[in-house]
Design a protein around this motif. Structure first.
Motif, PDB file in Angstrom:
ATOM      1  N   GLY A  50      50.703  33.368  35.201  1.00 22.52           N
ATOM      2  CA  GLY A  50      50.182  32.039  35.541  1.00 22.52           C
ATOM      3  C   GLY A  50      48.672  31.986  35.652  1.00 22.52           C
ATOM      4  N   LEU A  51      48.193  30.759  35.556  1.00 26.03           N
ATOM      5  CA  LEU A  51      46.771  30.492  35.775  1.00 26.03           C
ATOM      6  C   LEU A  51      46.631  29.532  36.937  1.00 26.03           C
ATOM      7  CD1 LEU A  51      45.447  29.880  32.131  1.00 26.03           C
ATOM      8  CD2 LEU A  51      45.279  31.991  33.473  1.00 26.03           C
ATOM      9  N   ASP A  52      45.588  29.756  37.736  1.00 30.79           N
ATOM     10  CA  ASP A  52      45.292  28.853  38.848  1.00 30.79           C
ATOM     11  C   ASP A  52      43.776  28.680  38.904  1.00 30.79           C
ATOM     12  OD1 ASP A  52      45.836  27.210  41.026  1.00 30.79           O
ATOM     13  OD2 ASP A  52      46.115  28.835  42.441  1.00 30.79           O
ATOM     14  N   GLU A  53      43.284  28.135  40.001  1.00 33.39           N
ATOM     15  CA  GLU A  53      41.869  27.749  40.008  1.00 33.39           C
ATOM     16  C   GLU A  53      40.903  28.929  40.156  1.00 33.39           C
ATOM     17  OE1 GLU A  53      40.657  25.475  43.575  1.00 33.39           O
ATOM     18  OE2 GLU A  53      42.552  26.129  44.387  1.00 33.39           O
ATOM     19  N   GLY A  54      39.700  28.697  39.600  1.00 30.70           N
ATOM     20  CA  GLY A  54      38.591  29.618  39.791  1.00 30.70           C
ATOM     21  C   GLY A  54      37.412  28.833  40.337  1.00 30.70           C
ATOM     22  N   LEU A  55      36.221  29.255  39.968  1.00 32.99           N
ATOM     23  CA  LEU A  55      35.015  28.572  40.429  1.00 32.99           C
ATOM     24  C   LEU A  55      34.090  28.315  39.250  1.00 32.99           C
ATOM     25  CD1 LEU A  55      33.892  30.520  43.638  1.00 32.99           C
ATOM     26  CD2 LEU A  55      34.857  28.227  43.531  1.00 32.99           C
ATOM     27  N   ALA A  56      33.173  27.380  39.449  1.00 28.41           N
ATOM     28  CA  ALA A  56      32.141  27.134  38.437  1.00 28.41           C
ATOM     29  C   ALA A  56      31.170  28.316  38.437  1.00 28.41           C
ATOM     30  CB  ALA A  56      31.388  25.853  38.783  1.00 28.41           C
ATOM     31  N   SER A  57      30.418  28.411  37.361  1.00 26.04           N
ATOM     32  CA  SER A  57      29.390  29.447  37.283  1.00 26.04           C
ATOM     33  C   SER A  57      28.106  28.794  36.775  1.00 26.04           C
ATOM     34  CB  SER A  57      29.882  30.536  36.331  1.00 26.04           C
ATOM     35  OG  SER A  57      28.806  31.054  35.605  1.00 26.04           O
ATOM     36  N   PRO A  58      26.980  29.042  37.451  1.00 22.98           N
ATOM     37  CA  PRO A  58      25.741  28.360  37.057  1.00 22.98           C
ATOM     38  C   PRO A  58      25.172  28.850  35.724  1.00 22.98           C
ATOM     39  CG  PRO A  58      25.536  29.429  39.212  1.00 22.98           C
ATOM     40  CD  PRO A  58      26.813  29.886  38.619  1.00 22.98           C
ATOM     41  N   ASP A  59      25.595  30.037  35.269  1.00 21.77           N
ATOM     42  CA  ASP A  59      25.043  30.539  34.005  1.00 21.77           C
ATOM     43  C   ASP A  59      26.072  30.485  32.874  1.00 21.77           C
ATOM     44  OD1 ASP A  59      26.652  32.767  34.442  1.00 21.77           O
ATOM     45  OD2 ASP A  59      25.071  33.793  35.556  1.00 21.77           O
ATOM     46  N   GLU A  60      25.746  31.155  31.778  1.00 17.79           N
ATOM     47  CA  GLU A  60      26.576  31.086  30.571  1.00 17.79           C
ATOM     48  C   GLU A  60      27.970  31.713  30.772  1.00 17.79           C
ATOM     49  OE1 GLU A  60      26.053  29.579  27.602  1.00 17.79           O
ATOM     50  OE2 GLU A  60      27.955  30.389  26.878  1.00 17.79           O
ATOM     51  N   LYS A  61      28.010  32.800  31.582  1.00 18.93           N
ATOM     52  CA  LYS A  61      29.283  33.520  31.764  1.00 18.93           C
ATOM     53  C   LYS A  61      30.254  32.777  32.674  1.00 18.93           C
ATOM     54  CE  LYS A  61      28.198  38.372  31.021  1.00 18.93           C
ATOM     55  NZ  LYS A  61      28.144  39.688  31.679  1.00 18.93           N
ATOM     56  N   PHE A  62      31.515  32.781  32.287  1.00 16.22           N
ATOM     57  CA  PHE A  62      32.561  32.159  33.104  1.00 16.22           C
ATOM     58  C   PHE A  62      33.038  33.171  34.159  1.00 16.22           C
ATOM     59  CE2 PHE A  62      32.423  29.776  29.251  1.00 16.22           C
ATOM     60  CZ  PHE A  62      32.871  28.499  29.542  1.00 16.22           C
ATOM     61  N   GLU A  63      33.762  32.680  35.145  1.00 19.38           N
ATOM     62  CA  GLU A  63      34.292  33.552  36.201  1.00 19.38           C
ATOM     63  C   GLU A  63      35.808  33.656  36.086  1.00 19.38           C
ATOM     64  OE1 GLU A  63      32.417  35.243  38.326  1.00 19.38           O
ATOM     65  OE2 GLU A  63      30.538  34.304  37.666  1.00 19.38           O
ATOM     66  N   VAL A  64      36.284  34.890  36.106  1.00 15.06           N
ATOM     67  CA  VAL A  64      37.727  35.160  36.030  1.00 15.06           C
ATOM     68  C   VAL A  64      38.106  35.952  37.284  1.00 15.06           C
ATOM     69  CG1 VAL A  64      39.460  36.528  34.795  1.00 15.06           C
ATOM     70  CG2 VAL A  64      37.818  35.150  33.498  1.00 15.06           C
ATOM     71  N   TYR A  65      39.085  35.436  38.047  1.00 14.21           N
ATOM     72  CA  TYR A  65      39.437  36.074  39.317  1.00 14.21           C
ATOM     73  C   TYR A  65      40.819  36.732  39.252  1.00 14.21           C
ATOM     74  CZ  TYR A  65      35.459  33.425  40.974  1.00 14.21           C
ATOM     75  OH  TYR A  65      34.199  32.908  41.127  1.00 14.21           O
ATOM     76  N   TYR A  66      40.857  38.001  39.685  1.00 16.22           N
ATOM     77  CA  TYR A  66      42.132  38.733  39.682  1.00 16.22           C
ATOM     78  C   TYR A  66      42.681  38.914  41.093  1.00 16.22           C
ATOM     79  CZ  TYR A  66      39.050  42.627  40.899  1.00 16.22           C
ATOM     80  OH  TYR A  66      38.119  43.431  41.514  1.00 16.22           O
ATOM     81  N   GLY A  67      41.928  38.468  42.086  1.00 20.85           N
ATOM     82  CA  GLY A  67      42.390  38.615  43.469  1.00 20.85           C
ATOM     83  C   GLY A  67      41.555  37.740  44.367  1.00 20.85           C
ATOM     84  N   GLU A  68      41.859  37.777  45.633  1.00 21.81           N
ATOM     85  CA  GLU A  68      41.050  37.012  46.576  1.00 21.81           C
ATOM     86  C   GLU A  68      40.983  37.732  47.908  1.00 21.81           C
ATOM     87  OE1 GLU A  68      43.418  33.439  45.998  1.00 21.81           O
ATOM     88  OE2 GLU A  68      44.111  33.570  48.039  1.00 21.81           O
ATOM     89  N   ARG A  69      40.025  37.326  48.716  1.00 20.52           N
ATOM     90  CA  ARG A  69      39.896  37.954  50.033  1.00 20.52           C
ATOM     91  C   ARG A  69      40.968  37.369  50.954  1.00 20.52           C
ATOM     92  NH1 ARG A  69      33.697  37.750  51.776  1.00 20.52           N
ATOM     93  NH2 ARG A  69      34.049  35.515  51.650  1.00 20.52           N
ATOM     94  N   VAL A  70      41.405  38.173  51.908  1.00 25.37           N
ATOM     95  CA  VAL A  70      42.395  37.611  52.836  1.00 25.37           C
ATOM     96  C   VAL A  70      41.686  37.147  54.102  1.00 25.37           C
ATOM     97  CG1 VAL A  70      44.253  39.094  51.964  1.00 25.37           C
ATOM     98  CG2 VAL A  70      43.087  39.698  54.080  1.00 25.37           C
ATOM     99  N   ALA A  71      42.213  36.089  54.673  1.00 30.18           N
ATOM    100  CA  ALA A  71      41.614  35.497  55.877  1.00 30.18           C
ATOM    101  C   ALA A  71      42.232  36.098  57.131  1.00 30.18           C
ATOM    102  CB  ALA A  71      41.819  33.985  55.857  1.00 30.18           C
ATOM    103  N   MET A  72      41.374  36.428  58.088  1.00 23.19           N
ATOM    104  CA  MET A  72      41.843  36.864  59.411  1.00 23.19           C
ATOM    105  C   MET A  72      41.107  35.993  60.425  1.00 23.19           C
ATOM    106  SD  MET A  72      41.690  40.991  58.853  1.00 23.19           S
ATOM    107  CE  MET A  72      42.445  41.504  60.397  1.00 23.19           C
ATOM    108  N   TRP A  73      41.852  35.119  61.080  1.00 24.05           N
ATOM    109  CA  TRP A  73      41.252  34.217  62.069  1.00 24.05           C
ATOM    110  C   TRP A  73      41.684  34.657  63.462  1.00 24.05           C
ATOM    111  CZ3 TRP A  73      43.065  29.040  59.373  1.00 24.05           C
ATOM    112  CH2 TRP A  73      42.392  28.925  58.143  1.00 24.05           C
ATOM    113  N   GLY A  74      40.722  34.891  64.325  1.00 20.04           N
ATOM    114  CA  GLY A  74      41.071  35.364  65.666  1.00 20.04           C
ATOM    115  C   GLY A  74      40.192  34.777  66.747  1.00 20.04           C
TER     116      GLY A  74
END
Ligand code: ZN
Length: 418
Positions: A186-210
């Motif tokens: 599957g494909l899901d969202e990424g982010l914009a990139s200010p330069d010519e290269k696109f951004e491809v994400y294979y993971g994400e940071r996990v949130a820890m709220w305390g």
């Protein structure tokens, strides 16, 4: 025959736009016009719009509600081989609030600035663009008589901006509806990139709220009282900021690192003060018994969660200091860049001369729920040469960038559905 439409903002600035592209942009604008702002969204106008879109393209659509009022629109493009694992093209329908006073145009008007050829709207980057680009790419592929080998599901989901719970993706993946989809990639969202290269994400940071809370001695506001709660919480805060600086420095010293590669922490709440009957007014001459800070930590997959956990426990190890977790994940889920589907996806970008970086998404997306089910998911929003304006004022997307994204998806869909 190609009809041309000419628009002029000023006499010396004339944009010529093909009629076909104009229709594509008008459809994008129509989706942006639908107000799907968190919280308590009425999703049905968006659902109706997407069902009509499916009909226009000649695809079946289904609406699934795990929680009443939180619909998922699932558009199906049937493949030649229904026994094969399918491809999921996901986007979320909801957007974050926009303060009209801070915008140069109405955030839901989808103002098309013809001078710069930009469309200003909440959701233009995050992520109504992607959802519509999937549909436009399929429109074009169908016009070329392309039929995918694998079935494609274009999913439009609710509640991403509030964490994917309460009927969102978290609940869809746990339902029998999802199992029936038989998703293999599957494909899901990424982010914009200010330069010519696109951004491809294979993971994400996990949130820890305390929340770290300190309890200490109380007394008169004029005395030198020992072991107060505020002294203790001050020591905690100092340690938090020392750690924060170390991570910020690591990012600054290594230009190849991005935010997703380090651990971030921010203090997001602070509370102390003696109040009578839980009132709003603080008793200014009483040293309070408790003081607390709330924080948001994002842990990169490059650092074990256990290591961060130990670190936080050390901050809260003083007598009278305790920690309570509001939300935390115990595991990182990343997509293997050597997975066969992922390799095909990356090759499809290369063959279309799309240059890109691979990295870790700095925040959380719905992809985490799918990765937790061991489904390879890539985060990708085809927006290069674009400032990152998600959740910001005057969020916009350039029309040429949007149109190129459709072509990129055509290439991607042809490859990943084989
Ligand atoms: Zn988003």
């Amino acid at each position: 025959m190609i009809t041309l439409c000419a628009f002029a903002n000023t006499a010396d600035d004339i944009k010529v736009i093909k009629q076909q592209d104009r229709e594509v942009i008008e459809r994008f604008k129509s989706y942006l016009n639908i107000n799907t702002v968190q919280p308590n969204i009425d999703y049905y106008p968006a659902v109706d719009f997407l069902k009509k879109e499916a009909k226009r393209i000649g695809l079946e659509s289904d609406v699934v509600e795990i929680v009443k009022g939180r619909p998922h629109v699932i558009i199906k493009w049937k493949g030649r081989d229904p026994s094969k694992k399918t491809v999921m093209l996901n986007s979320h329908m909801d957007v974050v609030p926009a303060d009209p006073a801070k915008w140069n145009s109405d955030p839901f008007e989808a103002f098309w600035d013809l001078t710069n050829n930009n469309i200003y709207a909440r959701g233009s980057q995050d992520m109504k663009c992607v959802g519509m680009q999937y549909l436009e790419a399929i429109t074009n592929l169908k016009a070329q008589n392309f039929v995918p080998e694998r079935t494609v599901y274009v999913t439009f989901v609710p509640e991403e901006e509030v964490g994917g719970h309460g009927g969102g993706m978290n609940d869809l993946v746990k339902s029998p509806h999802f199992d029936k989809l038989n998703v293999g990639f599957g494909l899901d969202e990424g982010l914009a990139s200010p330069d010519e290269k696109f951004e491809v994400y294979y993971g994400e940071r996990v949130a820890m709220w305390g929340i770290i809370e300190a309890t200490g001695a109380v007394g008169h506001g004029s005395a030198f009282i020992k072991n107060t709660a505020t002294e203790k919480i001050n020591r905690v805060i100092q340690q938090i900021f020392n750690f924060r600086s170390s991570q910020e420095q690591e990012l600054a010293l290594r230009p190849n690192k991005r935010t997703g590669d380090v651990v971030s922490i921010n203090l997001t709440s602070m509370k102390a003060g003696h109040t009578k009957d839980c009132g709003e007014t603080y008793q200014m001459n009483v040293v309070p018994r408790t003081a607390q800070v709330g924080f948001d930590i994002r842990v990169t997959p490059h650092v074990p969660i256990k290591q961060v956990d130990e670190q936080v426990n050390k901050w809260a190890s003083e007598e009278g200091v305790s920690i309570r977790w509001v939300q935390r994940s115990e595991e990182h889920h990343v997509t293997d860049l050597n997975d066969e589907h992922v390799k095909v996806f990356l090759d499809s970008l290369k063959s279309a001369n799309v240059t890109f970086n691979t990295g870790v998404f700095p925040a959380a997306t719905d992809a985490r729920f799918l990765r937790a089910k061991k489904i390879p998911i890539i985060g990708f929003s085809p927006m290069n040469l674009t400032p990152v304006l998600l959740h910001d004022h005057n969020e916009y997307l350039n029309v040429d960038v949007y149109l190129r994204g459709i072509t990129i998806y055509e290439n991607v869909i042809k490859s990943i559905t084989k």
